[in-house]
Design an enzyme around this catalytic site. Structure first.
Site, mmCIF file in Angstrom:
data_model
loop_
_atom_site.group_PDB
_atom_site.id
_atom_site.type_symbol
_atom_site.label_atom_id
_atom_site.label_comp_id
_atom_site.label_asym_id
_atom_site.label_seq_id
_atom_site.Cartn_x
_atom_site.Cartn_y
_atom_site.Cartn_z
ATOM 1 N N LYS A 1 39.369 -31.215 27.050
ATOM 2 C CA LYS A 1 38.363 -31.682 28.003
ATOM 3 C C LYS A 1 37.108 -30.813 27.901
ATOM 4 O O LYS A 1 37.201 -29.647 27.521
ATOM 5 C CB LYS A 1 38.906 -31.538 29.430
ATOM 6 C CG LYS A 1 39.914 -32.582 29.824
ATOM 7 C CD LYS A 1 40.331 -32.381 31.273
ATOM 8 C CE LYS A 1 41.344 -33.415 31.696
ATOM 9 N NZ LYS A 1 40.836 -34.791 31.675
ATOM 10 N N ARG B 1 50.531 -40.567 31.549
ATOM 11 C CA ARG B 1 51.337 -41.765 31.271
ATOM 12 C C ARG B 1 52.531 -41.428 30.382
ATOM 13 O O ARG B 1 53.537 -42.132 30.416
ATOM 14 C CB ARG B 1 50.426 -42.846 30.656
ATOM 15 C CG ARG B 1 49.754 -42.439 29.387
ATOM 16 C CD ARG B 1 48.574 -43.333 29.019
ATOM 17 N NE ARG B 1 47.374 -43.041 29.797
ATOM 18 C CZ ARG B 1 46.234 -43.705 29.685
ATOM 19 N NH1 ARG B 1 46.136 -44.716 28.827
ATOM 20 N NH2 ARG B 1 45.187 -43.380 30.417
HETATM 21 N N1 BES Z 1 44.125 -36.006 34.736
HETATM 22 C C1 BES Z 1 43.248 -36.868 34.063
HETATM 23 C C2 BES Z 1 42.621 -37.922 34.966
HETATM 24 C C3 BES Z 1 41.581 -37.435 35.929
HETATM 25 C C4 BES Z 1 40.279 -37.289 35.517
HETATM 26 C C5 BES Z 1 41.909 -37.224 37.232
HETATM 27 C C6 BES Z 1 39.323 -36.883 36.436
HETATM 28 C C7 BES Z 1 40.950 -36.838 38.139
HETATM 29 C C8 BES Z 1 39.658 -36.661 37.746
HETATM 30 C C9 BES Z 1 43.994 -37.640 32.959
HETATM 31 O O1 BES Z 1 45.058 -36.986 32.370
HETATM 32 C C10 BES Z 1 42.998 -37.932 31.900
HETATM 33 O O2 BES Z 1 42.477 -37.013 31.338
HETATM 34 N N2 BES Z 1 42.756 -39.199 31.669
HETATM 35 C C11 BES Z 1 41.805 -39.622 30.698
HETATM 36 C C12 BES Z 1 42.394 -40.796 29.991
HETATM 37 C C13 BES Z 1 41.653 -41.185 28.749
HETATM 38 C C14 BES Z 1 41.787 -40.144 27.685
HETATM 39 C C15 BES Z 1 42.223 -42.499 28.282
HETATM 40 C C16 BES Z 1 40.524 -40.005 31.420
HETATM 41 O O3 BES Z 1 40.609 -40.539 32.530
HETATM 42 O O4 BES Z 1 39.452 -39.759 30.881
HETATM 43 ZN ZN ZN Z 2 44.497 -35.741 30.747
#
Ligand code: BES
Ligand code: ZN
Ligand code: ZN
Length: 498
Positions: free
Chosen positions: A269, A343
């Site tokens: 991230k 997921r």
């Molecule tokens: N934990 C995150 C989702 C999230 C993002 C929660 C911001 C709260 C605030 C999750 O694991 C994630 O990173 N999801 C990605 C999915 C993508 C790579 C398909 C996302 O939402 O960008």
């Molecule tokens: Zn994630």
């Protein structure tokens, strides 16, 4: 806080007076026990229009000869609901200053018992701060519990006492969820979560906790959980809570995403606000908190909760984009982005849930940023394979003022998540659009059929994406900051009354 119900007219400490907008004086039949000077002071403020009693406002009157007063606004008179009372109770608690001391008496004007209890609930929910990592106040005053008396008639006392008792138990569950969520990620890792669950269960003889550790998870074939957690020195685990295990028949099974820190893994991230990813175990905290609320309120039915705990780290031995894994269900997953890890752990948790003869399965997950884009911080995204069940959860959320908003589970999204060139499923949609829906569609692939029958009916299931509501929800009046503990109350309502 110690909250008691009192049937005498005495006012101990600061008087808290919830007031409907437009009230110009205290009605005569509600004046019992109010000293003359206090009554005059309040009536003057009201008739001069100095306190309009707008929703969630308070006015503190200090220095009067008969003691301090907090006026609490309930908003407009027609259609004031329990939600307004709950919000007012929370607003009052937030406004309490040292000058008010530690004793309070709440006097209601023409309120029903449910409304009084909701006010008390708001106060109890708002009575939370996460200060384990701060030095204590030197005078030690912060440690003194506040004594709150709810004044009511003898006729009302029994019902009010039992409602307050119930809300006290539920608030404990909410606060447990918040404690788990707020805990910094160096101290909250999968095995720590498991230890806390283990220790917690010791106080109840109707709850059992089973921990599936890393080695056992590998042996059992929990490929999703292992793929996400293996790159961390804090190894993953699955924690299973069983309440009233010996009760026969089907039962609710809750599943939680428990990523104690989500760096994104190899699909790292960006740095900004990455600290917030300590809340990525909010789903597991929700189901743990729900178990506490149910245990505290003496729930007699069987309930199971499964928490999928892992830390998502980049490392030499971390999962790569491009890897193909196989989890408990036997289906293969092409991992195209290691940041779509929730997921993966849930795919094993959902499949495992089928072992417990579910009446229904509900999973909770801070799953997608896309859900926050869609609904902001105002509502949780809600998907289900059963329209009637989705309606029940929506209703349970409305009943406790925790909104869960229906979202679509469309075949097109399922198709998108199952058209990998080399595996049965893929953990990433084809593009960025509809990311919360593609995530839900992916999860659906791992919800087992009843009794795992190959051609049977899929177990009733709902998915709650709490990415926007588990923290950062500025309009949630029950919370000052940090983890919200959302949906412990929804689930308690659904399981006990819904
Ligand atoms: N934990 C995150 C989702 C999230 C993002 C929660 C911001 C709260 C605030 C999750 O694991 C994630 O990173 N999801 C990605 C999915 C993508 C790579 C398909 C996302 O939402 O960008
Ligand atoms: Zn994630
Ligand atoms: Zn995540």
């Amino acid at each position: 806080m110690e909250m008691t119900v009192s049937v005498n007219d005495n006012i101990n400490g600061t008087l808290i007076l919830p007031i409907v907008e437009g009230t110009e004086s205290i009605p005569e039949d509600c004046e019992r026990g109010l000293p003359q000077s206090m009554k005059a002071q309040i009536n003057k403020v009201l008739s001069d229009g100095d306190f309009k009693a707008k929703s969630k406002t308070t006015l503190s009157l200090v220095g009067g000869e008969d003691g301090n007063i907090i006026l609490s606004g309930l908003g407009k008179g027609d259609g004031i609901t329990v939600h307004d009372y709950r919000k007012a109770g929370a607003a009052v608690f937030a406004s309490i200053k040292k000058i008010h001391g530690n004793d309070f008496t709440v006097r209601f004007i023409e309120a029903g018992v449910a409304h009084m209890a909701a006010f008390a609930e708001g106060m109890m929910l708002r009575d939370y701060s996460y200060d384990h990592y701060k030095m204590k106040d030197e005078d030690g005053e912060d440690d003194l519990p506040k004594q709150i008396r709810l004044a009511c008639s003898e006729k009302e006392a029994g019902e009010l006492t039992s409602l307050v008792e119930k809300y006290r138990g539920i608030a404990k569950g909410v606060h447990l969820s918040r404690d788990l969520g707020n805990c910094p990620p160096n101290d909250m890792y999968p095995e720590e979560f498991a230890d806390r669950a283990w220790e917690w269960a010791k106080q109840y003889d109707n709850v059992e906790v089973t921990i599936i550790n890393y080695d056992q998870a590998i042996k059992a074939g929990m490929g999703g959980l292992v793929a996400v957690g293996k790159g961390s020195s804090r190894k993953p685990c699955m924690v299973i809570f069983e309440m009233n295990k010996d009760v026969k028949g089907k039962c609710p099974v809750l599943v939680g995403k428990g990523i104690t820190f989500d760096t994104g893994g190899i699909s790292l991230k960006p740095g900004a606000n990455m600290d917030e990813m300590k809340y990525d175990m909010g789903g597991s905290a929700t189901v743990f908190g729900t178990m506490e609320a149910l245990a505290q309120t003496g729930h007699k039915g069987k309930v199971v909760a499964i928490t999928c705990m892992a830390e998502n780290m980049p490392a030499a031995n971390a999962t790569r984009p491009g890897d193909v894994i196989k989890g408990l269900s036997g289906k293969t997953i092409e991992i195209l982005n290691t940041d779509a890890e929730g997921r993966l752990v849930l795919s094993d948790g959902l499949w495992k849930a089928g072992e417990f003869n579910p009446e229904y399965i509900v999973d909770f997950a801070t799953l997608t940023g896309a859900c926050v884009v869609a609904l902001g911080h105002e509502a949780t995204g809600l998907w289900s394979n059963n329209d009637e069940f989705r309606g029940r959860i929506h209703d349970a959320g409305n009943a406790v003022d925790e909104l869960a908003w229906p979202m679509p589970l469309l075949p097109a999204f399922e198709k998108e998540m199952t058209d990998s060139k080399i595996a049965d499923t893929r953990n990433l949609g084809a593009g960025r659009w509809g990311g919360a829906n593609t995530a839900a569609a992916f999860l659906k692939q791992f919800v087992p059929n009843v009794d795992y029958e190959k051609d049977g009916e899929q177990i009733t299931w709902a998915h709650m994406d709490i990415a926007g509501t588990y923290w950062g929800a500025k309009t949630n009046n029950m919370v000052k900051n940090g983890a919200t503990g959302v949906h412990v109350r929804t689930m308690h309502h659904l399981i006990t009354q819904g």
